[in-house]
Design an enzyme around this catalytic site. Structure first.
Site, PDB file in Angstrom:
ATOM      1  N   HIS A   1       0.835  -1.208   0.000  1.00  0.00           N
ATOM      2  CA  HIS A   1       0.000   0.000   0.000  1.00  0.00           C
ATOM      3  C   HIS A   1       0.867   1.253   0.000  1.00  0.00           C
ATOM      4  O   HIS A   1       0.609   2.200  -0.758  1.00  0.00           O
ATOM      5  CB  HIS A   1      -0.911  -0.019   1.226  1.00  0.00           C
ATOM      6  CG  HIS A   1      -1.654   1.253   1.464  1.00  0.00           C
ATOM      7  ND1 HIS A   1      -2.944   1.470   1.016  1.00  0.00           N
ATOM      8  CD2 HIS A   1      -1.291   2.409   2.102  1.00  0.00           C
ATOM      9  CE1 HIS A   1      -3.334   2.684   1.366  1.00  0.00           C
ATOM     10  NE2 HIS A   1      -2.355   3.269   2.025  1.00  0.00           N
ATOM     11  N   GLU A   2       1.898   1.268   0.837  1.00  0.00           N
ATOM     12  CA  GLU A   2       2.761   2.448   0.904  1.00  0.00           C
ATOM     13  C   GLU A   2       3.561   2.628  -0.384  1.00  0.00           C
ATOM     14  O   GLU A   2       3.771   3.759  -0.841  1.00  0.00           O
ATOM     15  CB  GLU A   2       3.696   2.343   2.104  1.00  0.00           C
ATOM     16  CG  GLU A   2       2.986   2.286   3.455  1.00  0.00           C
ATOM     17  CD  GLU A   2       2.019   3.438   3.669  1.00  0.00           C
ATOM     18  OE1 GLU A   2       2.242   4.513   3.093  1.00  0.00           O
ATOM     19  OE2 GLU A   2       1.036   3.255   4.399  1.00  0.00           O
TER      20      GLU A   2
ATOM     21  N   HIS B   1       1.464   4.379  -2.890  1.00  0.00           N
ATOM     22  CA  HIS B   1       1.478   5.838  -2.727  1.00  0.00           C
ATOM     23  C   HIS B   1       2.687   6.441  -3.427  1.00  0.00           C
ATOM     24  O   HIS B   1       2.589   7.493  -4.075  1.00  0.00           O
ATOM     25  CB  HIS B   1       1.519   6.199  -1.241  1.00  0.00           C
ATOM     26  CG  HIS B   1       0.179   6.211  -0.582  1.00  0.00           C
ATOM     27  ND1 HIS B   1      -0.893   6.918  -1.089  1.00  0.00           N
ATOM     28  CD2 HIS B   1      -0.265   5.619   0.558  1.00  0.00           C
ATOM     29  CE1 HIS B   1      -1.935   6.762  -0.287  1.00  0.00           C
ATOM     30  NE2 HIS B   1      -1.586   5.979   0.715  1.00  0.00           N
TER      31      HIS B   1
ATOM     32  N   GLU C   1      -6.313   7.180  -0.901  1.00  0.00           N
ATOM     33  CA  GLU C   1      -6.220   5.966  -0.093  1.00  0.00           C
ATOM     34  C   GLU C   1      -6.882   4.780  -0.797  1.00  0.00           C
ATOM     35  O   GLU C   1      -6.335   3.673  -0.813  1.00  0.00           O
ATOM     36  CB  GLU C   1      -6.868   6.192   1.277  1.00  0.00           C
ATOM     37  CG  GLU C   1      -6.060   7.067   2.217  1.00  0.00           C
ATOM     38  CD  GLU C   1      -4.678   6.513   2.503  1.00  0.00           C
ATOM     39  OE1 GLU C   1      -4.529   5.297   2.711  1.00  0.00           O
ATOM     40  OE2 GLU C   1      -3.729   7.311   2.500  1.00  0.00           O
TER      41      GLU C   1
END
Length: 319
Positions: free
Chosen positions: A130-131, A134, A202
């Site tokens: 997930h990071e 980003h 997100e």
């Protein structure tokens, strides 16, 4: 669509900025506030990663200091086709993580000791994916630009409160009631748009992160554990620097009890349901990328896609 929505929101922020400049500060006030805000945020843009990491007392680790964590990030970075980011650990019992940096070549990921203690390797991989999403989406840059415009709006509002607003063609200043209303409403509106940008990014990072690790349920399981545990521990540095809250995978501020409209993050339940739906879609269609590491496997020959091996029985290897 997420990129289009973000662009629209940034355009709305700019429209608010121009409108407030005309009502409160006039042309001169608008230019002064914009230049000052731009200068401050350009500095933050080039130093944001160092500033945020220093705020949270993050300690850099390598393959010797945290071999399993570093290995997870390295393999997922290869999956995401990104340069290897710097890896940091934050000493706090609150489970959380964030990414920072102005571009993929100057990026860093940070995880808390609390997160490493309660999650399995697979769940940690879901969070790290997930990071990395980003970073790949350049969300940290997007949020910095958003903060720049929102900061300029706040500065214009302060200018109006100090000097009473712009003069009209007859030399009369704007009414104090108008100035006061705009000074209060404009930063509030900017805050709402800024939060909306964060929430939009997100959902996109959840979906791309699931693609990077090929397991939507790894992240879903991690989000469930983080959300259920977060409130038990206070993140002192996050409470001291609430402006960094939007960077974390889940809002680190325990004091937030406001409606979702005012949250920097989407509802965790909604995020988990979206990941579960994505998992069902992948299972039914078989549209899954071939495995490229032990943290990205299709599961067709062994465990079911989306399962979290031993997630409930085994604590994190860093506990």
């Amino acid at each position: 669509m997420a990129l289009v929505r973000t662009g629209i929101m940034l355009a709305v922020l700019m429209a608010i900025f121009v409108a407030v400049g005309g009502i409160i500060g006039g042309q001169t006030g608008m230019i002064v506030a914009f230049v000052a805000a731009l200068a401050m945020n350009l500095f933050a843009l080039w130093n944001s990663d160092k500033m945020v990491l220093r705020m949270h007392n993050a300690v850099e680790v390598d393959e010797h200091g945290a071999p399993e964590l570093y290995d997870i990030v390295r393999q997922l970075t290869a999956n995401a086709e990104l340069p290897m980011p710097k890896v940091f650990v934050i000493k706090t019992q609150q489970p959380n993580a964030f990414a920072t940096g102005r571009n993929p070549s100057n990026a860093a990921v940070a995880v808390s000791t609390g997160l490493l203690s309660i999650l399995s390797k697979e769940e940690v991989a879901g969070v790290m994916a997930h990071e990395l999403a980003h970073i790949r989406n350049r969300d940290t840059l997007t949020m910095t630009v958003t903060a720049t415009i929102a900061g300029a709006i706040s500065m214009l509002a302060n200018y109006g409160m100090m000097f009473g607003g712009a003069r009209d063609q007859n030399g009369n200043r704007s009414g104090w009631l108008t100035v006061m209303l705009v000074a209060i409403a404009a930063p509030f509106a900017a805050m709402l748009v800024q939060m909306a940008v964060s929430r939009t990014r997100e959902y996109e990072a959840d979906r791309l992160g699931a693609w990077i690790c090929q397991r939507p349920m790894w992240l879903a399981s991690a989000l469930d554990k983080i959300a259920s545990t977060k409130g038990r521990h206070r993140n002192a540095t996050a409470e001291a620097y609430p402006a960094t809250a939007h960077l974390f995978i889940i809002n680190p501020l325990n004091g937030e009890r406001m409606d979702s409209l005012f949250s920097t993050h989407p509802d965790v339940g909604n995020r988990i349901r979206a990941l579960e739906e994505l998992n069902r879609e992948w299972e039914s269609t078989g549209v899954i990328e071939p495995p490229r590491s032990r943290y990205a496997t299709t599961g067709r020959g062994g465990s079911r896609t989306g399962s979290v091996p031993d997630a409930g029985a085994r604590r994190g290897p860093w506990s």
